[in-house]
Scaffold this active site. Structure first.
Site, PDB file in Angstrom:
ATOM      1  N   LYS A 189      -8.298   5.841  -6.109  1.00  0.00           N
ATOM      2  CA  LYS A 189      -9.695   5.397  -5.991  1.00  0.00           C
ATOM      3  C   LYS A 189     -10.560   6.424  -5.275  1.00  0.00           C
ATOM      4  O   LYS A 189     -11.734   6.602  -5.613  1.00  0.00           O
ATOM      5  CB  LYS A 189      -9.799   4.039  -5.291  1.00  0.00           C
ATOM      6  CG  LYS A 189      -9.526   4.029  -3.781  1.00  0.00           C
ATOM      7  CD  LYS A 189      -8.140   3.558  -3.493  1.00  0.00           C
ATOM      8  CE  LYS A 189      -7.819   3.523  -2.013  1.00  0.00           C
ATOM      9  NZ  LYS A 189      -6.392   3.161  -1.798  1.00  0.00           N
ATOM     10  N   LYS A 224     -13.824   1.741  -3.566  1.00  0.00           N
ATOM     11  CA  LYS A 224     -13.618   0.727  -4.598  1.00  0.00           C
ATOM     12  C   LYS A 224     -14.939   0.106  -5.042  1.00  0.00           C
ATOM     13  O   LYS A 224     -15.144  -0.183  -6.230  1.00  0.00           O
ATOM     14  CB  LYS A 224     -12.669  -0.352  -4.076  1.00  0.00           C
ATOM     15  CG  LYS A 224     -11.264   0.171  -3.822  1.00  0.00           C
ATOM     16  CD  LYS A 224     -10.394  -0.853  -3.113  1.00  0.00           C
ATOM     17  CE  LYS A 224      -9.004  -0.322  -2.855  1.00  0.00           C
ATOM     18  NZ  LYS A 224      -8.177  -1.268  -2.064  1.00  0.00           N
TER      19      LYS A 224
END
Length: 430
Positions: free
Chosen positions: A107, A207
Site C-alpha cells: 500500500k 490506504k
C-alpha cells in the site's frame, strides 16, 4: 487438469510471502481449476536463502537477489511482497520492462508512486493487481473497481488499521491508557517495535489514498490525505464518548463533494454507538461505502495477518493467470479524471472539546464568545468537577474546520482556560 503451466516468482517471504507459498501448495488443485492452468512457484527472493522456512519448498527455490527473480525468463508473474518504497518500486518497474504482470500487497508504494507504476503497466498493457494492499483478506478493491462501476460513490469511511483498532478497543472496554495497551499490542504482535506507522496514521493514510483513488476515479496520493494519529486519545475522552452514546475509532474518510473535489482524511473520531463501524472490535477492519443507488454497504473482516492477506494475493494471481491465458488484461487504473483535493480547512464537521478552566463566574461566557466570533455554534456543554479540577465539555454543531481551529487557538491563550485537554471530531448526522 490443464497441461498449461505459469510460473510465479515471489519477492519476499515474510509473514505474507510464506503464507502465499503455503496456500499455493495446499490448494494447488483448486487453484488450477480456477486459473485454467497450473500455477507453479518457481523462485523466491529472500535475504538469507539458507534460513530454515516451514513452507515446503526446496532450498534451491530461494535466492538472495530479487532481480534474479525478475530477470528469470521462466518467471511469468512477479509477486512483490517486500513492502516499502525501495527496492520494491524499482523491481516492479523492472518486471514491467520485462513484460511480466505484477501482483503486490504494497500500500505504501501504491499510495506514493501509483501514477508511475500504473503508467508503466498501461504502457506495456500489463496487469498490476493489488487486492491485498487495503483490508488484508477483505474483498474490497475489486468490488469498488468493478462491481460498483454503475454507482456514483460519494463517501467511503472505514477502520483500515487493525493495530489502532485493537488499542482503542482495549482502552474502551478495559479503561486502560494508551501507553499500557500499546505495550500489550507489541507483545501480542499487533504492533511493531516502532509503531509510528500505525499509531500516527501513516498506514491508514496510504490506504485512504488508494480507496479514494478507486472510489472517485482520480489519483489521490498519501500526501493528499490529512492525517492525525491516536496518541492523544485519553481514557477521559473515551469515557465522555461513552456517556454521550459514542465510540472512539481511528477513521479513514474519503468524500467527493458536489463541486467534484475530493476530501481525504485520517483521524480519531467519535461515532454513534449505533453505527455499524462502532461494533468493529479488536484488530478487525471494516469499510463503509455510500452511494445514491446502493445506499450503504459495509465490507468487514480480518484486515491483516499472513493467511488472510495471502488469500487476497492468491486470488489476484489466479485473475492475472486467467488474463495471461486469454491474452487479455484486467481492468487497470480507473483514475480517469483529474480532480482537486479539498483543503482540510474547508471541511465542515462537529467537534468535541475538553477544557480545564478556572472555576469562576463568567468563564463560560468568555469561551462562548470566542466560539461565537468564529461562527462555531455550541450544541451542548456541561461542567465536570469543581475548583482546581473544573472541566468543561463541549459538543458543537457543524462548523468549518478552519474557523473551529481558529477558535481553539484563541482559547489556548484565554486567561480563564488553563488547558485545552482534548479535541476530537464527531462523525454523526445532526
Amino acid at each position: 487438469m490443464s497441461e498449461r503451466v505459469l510460473r510465479v516468482g515471489i519477492l519476499g517471504c515474510g509473514t505474507v510471502g510464506a503464507a502465499v507459498v503455503r496456500l499455493l501448495d495446499r490448494h494447488r488443485d483448486d487453484i488450477e481449476r480456477r486459473a485454467g492452468c497450473r500455477l507453479q512457484l518457481h523462485k523466491v527472493a529472500v535475504r538469507d536463502p539458507a534460513k530454515p522456512r516451514d513452507v515446503g519448498l526446496p532450498h534451491p527455490a530461494f535466492v538472495d537477489d530479487p532481480m534474479a527473480v525478475v530477470d528469470d525468463p521462466d518467471v511469468d508473474i512477479v509477486c512483490e511482497l517486500i513492502g516499502g518504497l525501495e527496492p520494491a518500486g524499482s523491481l516492479v518497474l523492472a518486471a514491467f520492462e520485462r513484460d511480466k504482470p505484477v501482483v503486490t500487497a504494497n500500500k505504501e508504494l501504491l499510495a506514493t508512486r501509483g501514477r508511475e507504476l500504473f503508467d508503466a503497466s498501461d504502457a506495456k498493457g500489463l496487469d498490476l493487481y493489488f487486492e491485498a494492499a487495503v483490508g488484508g483478506g477483505i474483498p474490497l478493491i475489486r468490488p469498488l473497481k468493478e462491481s460498483l462501476t454503475g454507482e456514483r460513490l460519494r463517501r467511503v469511511m472505514g477502520i483500515v488499521n487493525g493495530t489502532t483498532n485493537f488499542i482503542l478497543t482495549k482502552m474502551s472496554e478495559q479503561g486502560r491508557g494508551f501507553a499500557d495497551v500499546l505495550a500489550d499490542a507489541k507483545r501480542l504482535g499487533y504492533a511493531e517495535s516502532d509503531p509510528s506507522a500505525d499509531v500516527d496514521g501513516h498506514d491508514a493514510a496510504a490506504k485512504c489514498a488508494i480507496l479514494a483513488s478507486i472510489a472517485f476515479n482520480a489519483r489521490v496520493v498519501a500526501s493528499d490525505v490529512y492525517r492525525e494519529g491516536i496518541g492523544n486519545v485519553t481514557t477521559e475522552d473515551i469515557e465522555y464518548a461513552r456517556r454521550l452514546g459514542y465510540v472512539v475509532k481511528l477513521l479513514a474518510i474519503a468524500e467527493m463533494g458536489e463541486d467534484e473535489r475530493i476530501a481525504a482524511r485520517v483521524h480519531a473520531a467519535m461515532i454513534p454507538a449505533s453505527h455499524p463501524l462502532a461494533s468493529v472490535r479488536e484488530a478487525y477492519n471494516a469499510v463503509f461505502v455510500e452511494g445514491p443507488n446502493v445506499g450503504e454497504l459495509m465490507f468487514y473482516g480480518r484486515g491483516a495477518g499472513g493467511e488472510a492477506t495471502a488469500t487476497a494475493v492468491v486470488g489476484d494471481l489466479v485473475s492475472v493467470a486467467r488474463n495471461l491465458l486469454a491474452d487479455a488484461r484486467g481492468l487497470g487504473c480507473t483514475c480517469f479524471y483529474e480532480r482537486t483535493i479539498r483543503p482540510m480547512d474547508e471541511m465542515t464537521g462537529q467537534y468535541y472539546i475538553l477544557l480545564r478552566v478556572e472555576d469562576r463566574p463568567g468563564v463560560l461566557a468568555e469561551i462562548a464568545s470566542v466560539f461565537g466570533r468564529s461562527e462555531v455554534s455550541i450544541k451542548s456543554v456541561w461542567q465536570e468537577g469543581f475548583g482546581d479540577d473544573a472541566q468543561l465539555v463541549f459538543i458543537t454543531h457543524r462548523a468549518r474546520e478552519g474557523a473551529f481551529q481558529e477558535a481553539i487557538g484563541v482559547l489556548r491563550g484565554l486567561p480563564g482556560v488553563e488547558e485545552v485537554r482534548s479535541v476530537l471530531r464527531v462523525e454523526a448526522e445532526e
